[in-house]
Design an enzyme around this catalytic site. Structure first.
Site, PDB file in Angstrom:
ATOM      1  N   GLU A   1       3.669   9.966   5.658  1.00 49.70           N
ATOM      2  CA  GLU A   1       2.956  11.293   5.864  1.00 49.70           C
ATOM      3  C   GLU A   1       3.950  11.823   6.945  1.00 49.70           C
ATOM      4  OE1 GLU A   1       0.667  12.902   4.747  1.00 49.70           O
ATOM      5  OE2 GLU A   1      -0.316  11.334   3.594  1.00 49.70           O
TER       6      GLU A   1
ATOM      7  N   TYR B   1      -3.193  16.195  12.127  1.00 46.88           N
ATOM      8  CA  TYR B   1      -3.118  15.903  10.546  1.00 46.88           C
ATOM      9  C   TYR B   1      -2.819  14.403  10.167  1.00 46.88           C
ATOM     10  CZ  TYR B   1      -1.216  15.051   5.853  1.00 46.88           C
ATOM     11  OH  TYR B   1      -1.053  14.860   4.719  1.00 46.88           O
TER      12      TYR B   1
ATOM     13  N   ASP C   1      -3.769  19.226   4.279  1.00 45.56           N
ATOM     14  CA  ASP C   1      -2.432  19.747   4.321  1.00 45.56           C
ATOM     15  C   ASP C   1      -2.306  21.055   3.825  1.00 45.56           C
ATOM     16  OD1 ASP C   1      -2.584  19.064   1.663  1.00 45.56           O
ATOM     17  OD2 ASP C   1      -0.918  17.680   1.694  1.00 45.56           O
TER      18      ASP C   1
END
Ligand code: SF4
Length: 355
Positions: A37, A120, A138
């Protein structure tokens, strides 16, 4: 219906477990999810795959990454951009190893306290690795949500409204698969241009499709033109085929990365562009100009090259001489690879063009 679509059409990615395994309680490794990520925040899945596999081969778990020399981590990261993220990656690994016994916290709140982990990444790791009901959003998910609900307010101001919609939709059962399904849908079906709505599990309820205007979303605020900054870069090559490199200071843009000597450009201030700003006197020859676009500005560097004798001393803090054949092992950011390729076209593999 989205999860049924995901069960059949999910992307196979090296950091994932399959939906079938997830439903049996076998979750993806938090270290893999976190690493992927962080990397995916700057580039595409295809670009990230080789970096992810390289990192995993070198540092199979978070304790290995915590113990690695920071220069090695920066060198492995080179080319991914946003180098502050690589430094934070290392700091985060150290925090997990030292403060959490090598085990990632399993909640959004706990993850958010780690260096470099924001809203996030904490939501993504909590949902995908720990099956927490976290709202993960995202760029792909923004596009899907903005179309499903025809959100007219422009990004980035509409992010919180979009995230509230994602939170409403995220199920208590399989939230990690839901997050990955939304990402996959945005990446493969609900694409920026010509989305494949006929194949979409949401095509019966999508407002943008009902109004025949999917491509109008997401609405984005008009971009400001990026300022242009100038500077010069100096590629000195000695008789042994080595070039002069140095390390940038730790703080600031490209901090800690390797570079050839340059003038003192910054995001706000131009550097000199002629040879009066060279690090030492030599027969500097102009080799052209390279352009590199950073997030907030565009940099135009005039590149100079000089052939110098072996053993040239350029000053006490001026770096080291590195064989041109060993440049791939250096923590050179892309802008510096462009500079060197401009001065020495054969410096990197033919397959990798930086100009
Ligand atoms: S129906 Fe079309 S526009 Fe709407 S979410 Fe699906 S792919 Fe995107």
């Amino acid at each position: 219906m989205l999860l049924a679509w995901y069960d059949r059409h999910h992307r196979e990615l090296p950091w994932r477990t399959s939906p079938a395994m997830a439903t049996q309680g076998k979750r993806a490794d938090p270290y893999h999810v976190w690493l992927s990520e962080v990397m995916l925040q700057q580039t595409t899945v295809q670009a990230v795959k080789p970096y992810f596999l390289k990192f995993l081969a070198a540092w199979p778990d978070v304790n290995d990454l915590a113990a690695a020399p920071v220069e090695d981590v920066m060198a492995a990261w080179a080319g991914l951009g946003y180098y502050a993220r690589a430094r934070n990656l290392k700091k985060c690994a150290e925090a997990v190893a030292k403060e959490h016994g090598g085990v990632f916290p399993d909640t959004e709140e706990g993850l958010k306290k780690l260096p470099g982990i924001g809203d996030y990444t904490s939501a993504a790791v909590a949902a995908i690795a720990f099956n927490r009901q976290a709202a993960v959003m995202d760029g792909n998910v923004e596009r899907v949500i903005s179309r499903l609900f025809t959100i007219d307010a422009p990004l980035p101001g509409s992010k919180s409204a979009m995230k509230a919609k994602v939170a409403e939709l995220t199920p208590a059962d399989r939230p990690g698969d839901f997050a990955q399904a939304m990402m996959d849908l945005g990446a493969t079906i609900c694409t920026p241009k010509r989305p494949a709505c006929a194949l979409c599990p949401f095509n019966g309820c999508c407002l943008a499709l009902a109004h025949d205007e999917p491509e109008r979303f997401p609405v984005k605020a008009a971009k400001k033109a990026k300022p242009v900054r100038l500077g010069a870069a100096f590629v000195a090559v000695n008789a042994s085929g080595e070039i002069l490199l140095r390390r940038r200071i730790e703080s600031g843009l490209l901090g800690g990365m390797t570079e050839v000597p340059t003038t003192a450009w910054t995001a706000r201030v131009d550097g000199g562009t002629d040879t009066s700003h060279a690090p030492f006197a030599a027969s500097w020859q102009a080799a052209g100009i390279i352009v590199h676009v950073f997030t907030h500005f565009e940099l135009r560097l005039t590149v100079y090259r000089a052939q110098v004798p072996d053993g040239l001393r350029t000053g006490p803090d001026d770096g080291w001489w590195e064989p041109v054949t060993n440049l791939d092992a250096q923590a050179l950011p892309t802008v510096m690879k462009k500079v060197i390729a401009q001065a020495i076209p054969s410096a990197f593999d033919e397959s990798r063009k930086f100009r």
